[in-house]
Enzyme design. Structure first.
Site, PDB file in Angstrom:
ATOM      1  N   GLY A 171     -86.388  39.944-122.021  1.00  0.00           N
ATOM      2  CA  GLY A 171     -86.389  40.307-120.483  1.00  0.00           C
ATOM      3  C   GLY A 171     -87.983  40.397-120.221  1.00  0.00           C
ATOM      4  O   GLY A 171     -88.718  39.840-120.515  1.00  0.00           O
ATOM      5  N   ASN A 172     -88.223  41.193-119.201  1.00  0.00           N
ATOM      6  CA  ASN A 172     -89.384  41.369-118.638  1.00  0.00           C
ATOM      7  C   ASN A 172     -89.572  42.913-118.036  1.00  0.00           C
ATOM      8  O   ASN A 172     -88.638  43.554-118.043  1.00  0.00           O
ATOM      9  CB  ASN A 172     -89.911  40.547-117.505  1.00  0.00           C
ATOM     10  CG  ASN A 172     -89.081  40.397-116.397  1.00  0.00           C
ATOM     11  OD1 ASN A 172     -88.802  41.356-115.727  1.00  0.00           O
ATOM     12  ND2 ASN A 172     -88.121  39.615-116.163  1.00  0.00           N
ATOM     13  N   ARG A 173     -90.838  43.319-117.871  1.00  0.00           N
ATOM     14  CA  ARG A 173     -91.159  44.516-117.159  1.00  0.00           C
ATOM     15  C   ARG A 173     -90.734  44.909-115.967  1.00  0.00           C
ATOM     16  O   ARG A 173     -91.299  46.036-115.543  1.00  0.00           O
ATOM     17  CB  ARG A 173     -92.651  44.994-117.964  1.00  0.00           C
ATOM     18  CG  ARG A 173     -92.633  44.835-119.421  1.00  0.00           C
ATOM     19  CD  ARG A 173     -93.827  45.713-119.889  1.00  0.00           C
ATOM     20  NE  ARG A 173     -95.014  45.802-118.807  1.00  0.00           N
ATOM     21  CZ  ARG A 173     -96.026  45.184-118.433  1.00  0.00           C
ATOM     22  NH1 ARG A 173     -96.257  43.914-119.467  1.00  0.00           N
ATOM     23  NH2 ARG A 173     -96.640  45.291-117.371  1.00  0.00           N
ATOM     24  N   SER A 174     -90.204  44.283-115.138  1.00  0.00           N
ATOM     25  CA  SER A 174     -89.818  44.518-113.865  1.00  0.00           C
ATOM     26  C   SER A 174     -89.001  45.766-113.917  1.00  0.00           C
ATOM     27  O   SER A 174     -87.933  46.044-114.434  1.00  0.00           O
ATOM     28  CB  SER A 174     -89.098  43.278-113.131  1.00  0.00           C
ATOM     29  OG  SER A 174     -88.367  43.987-111.927  1.00  0.00           O
TER      30      SER A 174
ATOM     31  N   ALA B 110     -87.276  39.449-110.935  1.00  0.00           N
ATOM     32  CA  ALA B 110     -88.168  38.892-111.683  1.00  0.00           C
ATOM     33  C   ALA B 110     -87.166  38.161-112.676  1.00  0.00           C
ATOM     34  O   ALA B 110     -86.789  38.860-113.699  1.00  0.00           O
ATOM     35  CB  ALA B 110     -89.107  39.820-112.427  1.00  0.00           C
TER      36      ALA B 110
END
Ligand code: C5P
Length: 428
Positions: free
Chosen positions: A219-222, A286
């Protein structure tokens, strides 16, 4: 849960005049919070108390939170002059709570007390937040009054909500809508701007999660804050808004439809059928560009797959193959009614403007917002943002958007969209 944005003076509330007419239901204690929150947002709140409301609350409590005098009687020379003035100067009139009796008298066009007289004298939009016992609400006479108020007089009814009623009564429809929702609804009544009214807006927001095995993901930190702020702001201006959101832990903005997804492919499946009718498309998600090609069904254990040939002390490896995800913005190029406008985002660690310009053209955006990655207070997982906006009509002259809260940042972007929508409306 509804959104609880910070209560600081801000558009569309700041500097506007709202008449808050309070009638005599037990829910009127919540109107004190409502008056306080509107005041914090920069509204000049003129509170009117009906005779019934005066039995519950004294004017002083409202004067304490609004800093303005309260009107509680028609029967004085000052009262008579002021009620006409506040009716005329109001940008919005809200009756909260609106009792069954107030609804009946307003539907008849009576003017025998302060609240009904102001309703007749004003030409501002009128919102009513009914609150009463559920049997009173479901009585055919109340149903008829409600229909007259909305269909003939053009008033907006907010609620009532379902839930716990006054002490000793069962649950049911009749509860006043909570103050934070009413604050947002007043914001929409104040913020409605012609090119946005009824405009269908689709926003993507947040990260996506791509499963690696049964419990892990890529995943990502959005945080989704930018997308949600844009969605809320479009709704406040009068649009019909749907957000397709990856996993985020944000309150749902008032009035906005939120469709929850996990993976990029789920996001694509939710966006594609909706893009065809969306007149404004904002790609603020994102989306993970890659996903594990073959996620494991179970949970991978430590030490599994250890190479027996490996030297002692070499930690076991797990090589995960990644494949590219669909590019949702790319796939939806050309989807949407004639004149659809599209906004994209580019978050880059290097060559920001070059990459942003490439994406602007490749993904058929009308604007792209370029954010520097890895800068404190901008981009992912921050409550503020900073960047540039590039317009397809003038891609070589990016306009800076200075560091601002994501709400203010969203307004700057949408002010440009609004300019274009207004110009197109004027041409057609
Ligand atoms: O990932 P990239 O930097 O190319 O993203 C640029 C724009 O494209 C963003 O507006 C993003 O929301 C959108 N996008 C998308 N689907 C993807 C990747 C990005 O819609 N798979």
């Amino acid at each position: 849960m509804t959104a609880r944005p910070t209560l600081v003076p801000s558009p569309p509330w700041e500097g506007r005049r709202v008449v808050l007419a309070v009638t005599g239901g037990i829910a009127c204690y919540k109107s004190v919070t409502l008056a306080r929150d509107l005041t914090r947002l920069g509204v000049e709140v003129d509170v009117l108390l009906s005779e019934g409301a005066s039995a519950f609350l004294r004017p002083l409590v409202f004067e304490g939170v609004t800093g303005r005098p309260v009107l509680d009687s028609l029967w004085s020379a000052e009262g008579a002059a002021r009620h006409l003035r506040v009716a005329q100067e109001a940008d919005v009139v809200l009756v909260a709570p609106a009792t069954a009796d107030l609804m009946a008298r307003a539907a008849q066009g009576r003017a025998d007390d302060l609240v009904t007289a102001v309703l007749l004298a004003t030409r501002a939009p009128v919102l009513l937040a009914p609150a009463m016992n559920s049997r009173m609400w479901s009585h055919p006479q109340t149903t008829r009054n409600a229909a007259h108020l909305t269909e003939v007089l053009g008033y907006t009814l907010l609620g009532p909500a379902d839930g716990a009623l006054a002490a000793g009564e069962a649950e049911g429809p009749g509860r006043m809508v909570e103050p934070e929702s009413l604050v947002q609804q007043i914001g929409r009544a104040l913020g409605r701007t012609p090119p946005w009214i009824g405009l269908r807006v689709l926003v993507t927001a947040g990260p996506t999660r791509e499963p690696v095995d049964a419990v892990r993901y890529l995943g990502n930190r959005s945080s989704g804050r930018m997308g949600f702020a844009l969605a809320r702001e479009c709704w406040l201006r009068g649009a019909d808004v749907t957000v397709v959101a990856g996993p985020v832990s944000l309150p749902v903005p008032e009035g906005v439809e939120v469709i929850r997804v996990e993976t990029a492919r789920e996001m694509r499946d939710a966006v594609v059928p909706r893009a065809g009718s969306a007149q404004l498309q904002i790609f603020a998600a994102a989306v993970s560009d890659f996903r594990p090609a073959s996620p494991l069904e179970g949970k991978r254990k430590r030490g599994s797959g250890q190479d027996p040939e490996a030297d002692a002390g070499t930690p076991p490896r797990w090589n995960v193959d990644l494949v590219e995800n669909p590019d949702i913005a790319m796939e939806t190029r050309g989807h949407g009614p004639a004149g659809t406008l599209r906004v994209g985002f580019a978050l880059e660690t290097d060559d920001l403007m070059t990459h942003a310009r490439q994406k602007l053209h490749a993904k058929a955006f009308d604007w792209i917002v370029a954010n520097p990655a890895g800068e404190p207070g901008a981009g992912f997982d921050a409550s503020t943002n900073r960047g540039w906006i590039l317009d397809r009509m003038a891609p070589n002259t990016p306009e800076p958007i200075p560091l601002a809260s994501k709400e203010d940042f969203a307004r700057s972007i949408l002010d440009r969209v609004e300019e274009r929508l207004t110009a197109e409306r004027d041409c057609s």
